[in-house]
Design a protein around this motif. Structure first.
Motif, mmCIF file in Angstrom:
data_model
loop_
_atom_site.group_PDB
_atom_site.id
_atom_site.type_symbol
_atom_site.label_atom_id
_atom_site.label_comp_id
_atom_site.label_asym_id
_atom_site.label_seq_id
_atom_site.Cartn_x
_atom_site.Cartn_y
_atom_site.Cartn_z
ATOM 1 N N LEU A 132 0.827 -1.200 0.000
ATOM 2 C CA LEU A 132 0.000 0.000 0.000
ATOM 3 C C LEU A 132 0.866 1.257 0.000
ATOM 4 N N LEU A 133 1.937 1.246 0.772
ATOM 5 C CA LEU A 133 2.871 2.373 0.805
ATOM 6 C C LEU A 133 3.543 2.576 -0.557
ATOM 7 N N ALA A 134 3.924 1.483 -1.218
ATOM 8 C CA ALA A 134 4.550 1.579 -2.539
ATOM 9 C C ALA A 134 3.586 2.166 -3.571
ATOM 10 N N VAL A 135 2.316 1.751 -3.522
ATOM 11 C CA VAL A 135 1.323 2.293 -4.459
ATOM 12 C C VAL A 135 1.114 3.779 -4.202
ATOM 13 N N ALA A 136 1.021 4.163 -2.940
ATOM 14 C CA ALA A 136 0.859 5.583 -2.612
ATOM 15 C C ALA A 136 2.072 6.391 -3.086
ATOM 16 N N ALA A 137 3.265 5.845 -2.931
ATOM 17 C CA ALA A 137 4.475 6.532 -3.383
ATOM 18 C C ALA A 137 4.470 6.704 -4.898
ATOM 19 N N LEU A 138 4.031 5.682 -5.619
ATOM 20 C CA LEU A 138 3.965 5.778 -7.084
ATOM 21 C C LEU A 138 2.971 6.848 -7.529
ATOM 22 N N ALA A 139 1.933 7.070 -6.758
ATOM 23 C CA ALA A 139 0.939 8.081 -7.125
ATOM 24 C C ALA A 139 1.383 9.488 -6.737
ATOM 25 N N VAL A 140 2.054 9.627 -5.593
ATOM 26 C CA VAL A 140 2.366 10.949 -5.058
ATOM 27 C C VAL A 140 3.710 11.490 -5.561
ATOM 28 N N LEU A 141 4.712 10.647 -5.690
ATOM 29 C CA LEU A 141 6.057 11.121 -6.049
ATOM 30 C C LEU A 141 6.125 11.891 -7.364
ATOM 31 N N PRO A 142 5.496 11.443 -8.455
ATOM 32 C CA PRO A 142 5.568 12.248 -9.684
ATOM 33 C C PRO A 142 4.978 13.641 -9.511
ATOM 34 N N LEU A 143 3.923 13.758 -8.724
ATOM 35 C CA LEU A 143 3.324 15.071 -8.477
ATOM 36 C C LEU A 143 4.217 15.915 -7.577
ATOM 37 N N ALA A 144 4.786 15.300 -6.532
ATOM 38 C CA ALA A 144 5.619 16.036 -5.579
ATOM 39 C C ALA A 144 6.940 16.488 -6.198
ATOM 40 N N LEU A 145 7.496 15.683 -7.080
ATOM 41 C CA LEU A 145 8.777 16.019 -7.703
ATOM 42 C C LEU A 145 8.615 16.923 -8.919
ATOM 43 N N GLY A 146 7.378 17.177 -9.336
ATOM 44 C CA GLY A 146 7.137 18.076 -10.459
ATOM 45 C C GLY A 146 7.583 17.504 -11.789
ATOM 46 N N LEU A 147 7.384 16.213 -11.982
ATOM 47 C CA LEU A 147 7.841 15.578 -13.225
ATOM 48 C C LEU A 147 7.039 16.012 -14.446
ATOM 49 N N GLY A 148 5.847 16.573 -14.256
ATOM 50 C CA GLY A 148 5.047 17.000 -15.395
ATOM 51 C C GLY A 148 5.086 18.484 -15.656
ATOM 52 N N ASP A 149 5.894 19.228 -14.916
ATOM 53 C CA ASP A 149 5.928 20.684 -15.073
ATOM 54 C C ASP A 149 6.511 21.073 -16.433
ATOM 55 N N GLY A 150 6.015 22.164 -16.976
ATOM 56 C CA GLY A 150 6.545 22.695 -18.224
ATOM 57 C C GLY A 150 5.906 22.106 -19.465
ATOM 58 N N LYS A 151 4.926 21.230 -19.321
ATOM 59 C CA LYS A 151 4.243 20.639 -20.474
ATOM 60 C C LYS A 151 2.804 21.131 -20.499
ATOM 61 N N GLU A 152 2.233 21.142 -21.711
ATOM 62 C CA GLU A 152 0.839 21.552 -21.837
ATOM 63 C C GLU A 152 -0.076 20.564 -21.128
ATOM 64 N N GLU A 153 0.130 19.280 -21.401
ATOM 65 C CA GLU A 153 -0.587 18.209 -20.713
ATOM 66 C C GLU A 153 0.458 17.385 -19.978
ATOM 67 N N PRO A 154 0.623 17.595 -18.667
ATOM 68 C CA PRO A 154 1.751 16.993 -17.957
ATOM 69 C C PRO A 154 1.774 15.464 -17.975
ATOM 70 N N PHE A 155 0.636 14.839 -17.908
ATOM 71 C CA PHE A 155 0.621 13.371 -17.853
ATOM 72 C C PHE A 155 -0.236 12.807 -18.973
ATOM 73 N N ALA A 156 0.034 13.214 -20.192
ATOM 74 C CA ALA A 156 -0.704 12.728 -21.350
ATOM 75 C C ALA A 156 -0.315 11.279 -21.635
ATOM 76 N N GLY A 157 -1.189 10.588 -22.330
ATOM 77 C CA GLY A 157 -0.927 9.190 -22.649
ATOM 78 C C GLY A 157 0.118 9.035 -23.740
ATOM 79 N N SER A 158 0.522 7.818 -23.966
ATOM 80 C CA SER A 158 1.573 7.541 -24.956
ATOM 81 C C SER A 158 1.096 7.798 -26.383
ATOM 82 N N ASP A 159 -0.216 7.669 -26.627
ATOM 83 C CA ASP A 159 -0.723 7.936 -27.976
ATOM 84 C C ASP A 159 -0.495 9.396 -28.359
ATOM 85 N N GLY A 160 -0.809 10.303 -27.444
ATOM 86 C CA GLY A 160 -0.607 11.725 -27.709
ATOM 87 C C GLY A 160 0.861 12.068 -27.869
ATOM 88 N N GLU A 161 1.709 11.474 -27.046
ATOM 89 C CA GLU A 161 3.157 11.707 -27.147
ATOM 90 C C GLU A 161 3.690 11.205 -28.493
#
Length: 160
Positions: free
Chosen positions: A12-41
């Motif tokens: 449960l902790l690992a799943v929560a980390a996978l959900a929260v860490l990308p948001l906390a680390l700002g991995l989607g910053d600077g993009k129009e759609e930060p977490f778009a699917g692979s089809d759009g990419e």
């Protein structure tokens, strides 16, 4: 705390980390759609390489917004998860039922070897009156009785 509880908490902790860490680390910053699917990419990458590219196929249904598309994808994932959970639960239940049935057959109370008392359902020679063999008959046939499938030594399987 049992071992299974600790494992479940770690998962449960690992799943929560996978959900929260990308948001906390700002991995989607600077993009129009930060977490778009692979089809759009992929579409963006292809049009950058070759701007005149025309897709071979068009989608059968184009949802009006990204939220609806995401909701339909979530529904599809939930239905698939339900099918998998049902299948694995069914397999586990059948296995547990078989193990329980084997345990009940293996621990059935047996009469003492020298007992010749006539209890209901048993004849004086140790065979069941209903035509079924005792639990230990398959493991060790009695002396003089034919062994193997189709053997005709007792009253089992014969019409009376």
């Amino acid at each position: 705390m049992s071992r299974n509880t600790r494992i479940n908490l770690l998962l449960l902790l690992a799943v929560a980390a996978l959900a929260v860490l990308p948001l906390a680390l700002g991995l989607g910053d600077g993009k129009e759609e930060p977490f778009a699917g692979s089809d759009g990419e992929a579409e963006t990458a292809i049009t950058e390489i070759e701007p005149d590219y025309e897709p071979w196929f068009a989608p059968l249904y184009e949802p009006p917004s990204g939220e609806i598309e995401s909701a339909l994808f979530s529904l599809q994932a939930a239905i698939g998860t339900g099918f998998l959970a049902y299948y694995f639960g069914l397999r586990r239940g059948r296995r547990q039922g078989e193990e329980r049935a084997r345990a009940e057959l293996g621990t059935a109370p047996e009469e003492p070897a020298g007992s010749s008392g006539s209890s209901p359902g048993n004849s004086s020679d140790g065979r069941a009156a209903s035509g079924s063999a005792p639990a230990d008959a398959a493991a060790a046939p009695s002396a003089g009785a034919p062994a193997g499938p189709g053997a005709t030594g007792g009253s089992a399987g014969r019409a009376v």
